[in-house]
Design an enzyme around this catalytic site. Sequence first.
Site, mmCIF file in Angstrom:
data_model
loop_
_atom_site.group_PDB
_atom_site.id
_atom_site.type_symbol
_atom_site.label_atom_id
_atom_site.label_comp_id
_atom_site.label_asym_id
_atom_site.label_seq_id
_atom_site.Cartn_x
_atom_site.Cartn_y
_atom_site.Cartn_z
ATOM 1 N N GLY A 52 51.337 78.789 11.453
ATOM 2 C CA GLY A 52 52.011 78.534 12.635
ATOM 3 C C GLY A 52 53.512 79.220 12.093
ATOM 4 C CB CYS A 79 49.194 80.775 7.112
ATOM 5 S SG CYS A 79 50.472 82.022 7.270
ATOM 6 C CE1 TYR A 80 55.843 75.547 8.909
ATOM 7 C CE2 TYR A 80 54.216 74.123 9.408
ATOM 8 C CZ TYR A 80 55.316 74.327 9.196
ATOM 9 O OH TYR A 80 56.315 73.278 9.328
ATOM 10 C CG HIS A 165 45.192 83.587 8.904
ATOM 11 N ND1 HIS A 165 45.531 82.566 9.703
ATOM 12 C CD2 HIS A 165 46.500 84.343 8.496
ATOM 13 C CE1 HIS A 165 47.001 82.349 9.992
ATOM 14 N NE2 HIS A 165 47.655 83.508 9.336
ATOM 15 C CD GLU A 167 42.403 81.149 10.292
ATOM 16 O OE1 GLU A 167 42.047 81.191 9.362
ATOM 17 O OE2 GLU A 167 43.520 81.021 10.699
ATOM 18 C CB SER A 218 32.371 83.874 39.812
ATOM 19 O OG SER A 218 31.851 83.886 38.225
ATOM 20 N N GLY A 219 28.987 83.227 40.049
ATOM 21 C CA GLY A 219 27.840 84.286 39.532
ATOM 22 C C GLY A 219 27.772 84.721 38.070
ATOM 23 N N GLY A 220 28.911 84.399 37.358
ATOM 24 C CA GLY A 220 29.135 84.852 35.975
ATOM 25 C C GLY A 220 28.463 83.462 35.021
ATOM 26 C CB VAL A 221 27.550 83.248 31.647
ATOM 27 C CG1 VAL A 221 28.666 83.815 30.953
ATOM 28 C CG2 VAL A 221 26.832 82.368 30.652
ATOM 29 C CG ASP A 222 32.398 82.144 31.496
ATOM 30 O OD1 ASP A 222 31.632 82.168 30.651
ATOM 31 O OD2 ASP A 222 33.413 82.980 31.527
ATOM 32 C CB SER A 223 31.565 79.837 37.331
ATOM 33 O OG SER A 223 30.926 80.722 37.932
ATOM 34 C CB SER A 224 26.291 80.007 36.260
ATOM 35 O OG SER A 224 26.526 80.999 37.303
ATOM 36 C CE LYS A 360 31.273 85.727 29.186
ATOM 37 N NZ LYS A 360 32.310 85.519 30.332
#
Length: 504
Positions: A52, A79-80, A165, A167, A218-224, A360
């Site tokens: 942080g 870290c923090y 870090h 991660e 939208s036809g993209g992977v996320d909204s589909s 994604k």
Amino acid sequence: MAVVVLDFGSQYTRLIARRFRELRAYSVILPGTAPWRVIEREEPEAIVLSGGPSSVFAEGAPRPAPEVLEGRVPVLGICYGMQYLAHAFGGRVERRGRAEYGRAVLTHFEGPLFQGLTGEVQVWMSHADAVTRLPDGWRVVASTEENPVAAIQDREGRFFGVQFHPEVSHTPKGLSILENFLEHAGVRRNWTPGRVLEAMIADVRERVADSRVLLAVSGGVDSSTLALLLARAGVDHLAVFVDHGLLRLGEREEVERSLRPLGVNLRVVDASGRFLQALAGVADPEEKRRIIGHTFIEVFRVVAEEAGPFRFLAQGTLYPDVIESAGGFGAAKIKSHHNVGGLPEELGFELLEPFRHLFKDEVRELALLLGLPDPIRLRHPFPGPGLAIRVLGPVDEQKLGILRRADDLFVSLLKEHGLYQEVWQALSVLLPVRSVGVTGDERRYGYTLVLRAVTSVDGMTADWARLPHDFLDEVARVIPRRVPEIGRVVYDLTSKPPGTIEWE
Ligand code: XMP
């Protein structure tokens, strides 16, 4: 049962939780200052204190619930988080002369966190404060040339701290370090994508209950994938696909073919005439975006009113889309930048964003479980304003048609040659520039098509893809033959920065 990540405002907090998911451990993020009763509800098996921006010795520096320091479960401070542990147990933390930022190599490492690690261990540093005196009974378990206190632990092995870090991808063996922590803490590792999906479905059902949900596809992977999730959850939904006339060849049919058989209640709205009319004669890229966004909201509003009322608007927002102010989780004002940004405020919806903590590739895993067909699941990103920002200058039906056919050839050839998945995004741009050419005895005066293919991890930076010359040669021959309006084909060698991926 979970690894509880307490968020002190690091830009990497979600990445920590994501790494635990990769290691198949269930992980939740809570505000850094969450009271113990909230933490306890998650039945923590281990606790991580994130990084942080604060200094532990600054007034008002955020601190975790006091019970965290009782060592009921193993704690890892990053870290923090490490500085906080050192400070809280009586060590000293001081501001360094200058911040340490970037790659470093561990010159020494030992103990449970580093078990099994061999060879060079590179780590990513990003801090201005440093631990200069350890609490009693603690020891240093890793150092770098510049920083003698790169990792610490207490005598009993309940508390650990790393200054770097683990991660981020710039700490290549970071996942092993996190895995060692999980092993040491005895965290169960049975969190699979199937369970993620089940939990998400249960969450959506509970939140939505008997209300109705509207969703823009939208036809993209996320909204589909989101549409499929709503269908699988069995909630009352309407998925609206607005055909703005700026889509790629066959895109609309593909969406219909992919979603309807899987139970999505899909409505396709053909608004192409309206969009093209609004865009007529407009050359400025920002103006095009503004018009498209605005028209989209208008069209969507009509559908929402006709088919409504809806309580929720579902959006496929992903974590990288979520821009947070520096306040950190909980306090943060979270702003979504998305194709349909502006809709909830305009139409008074509550937002439903089940993927907001995912990346994604994780959504692609869910898409696979939900049965989303590969052409959509593995599709390259496509901007909301569509081909309008790939036809440079004013957009019209004829130019869109030319670009659509040419782009389809480029993408089809990439797929045929097994190169489509090798690049992060591939696209074609139609320039309003014409040049002279010759075919047989005939003079040609055709448009210029730009081929662009980039490699990237997240679209924030990108490099042009080193596609084989023979492949480019084939594309450059096929396109002018099949799309005679195009006279010249060029390949874009610009990386990002200084260029962007799109041309407008
Ligand atoms: P740039 O061109 O900024 O693009 O390097 C980065 C990524 O974002 C996509 N992009 C958009 N996506 N609406 C979107 O939903 C937009 O207005 C937009 N502009 C760019 C672009 O295709 C690339 O993947």
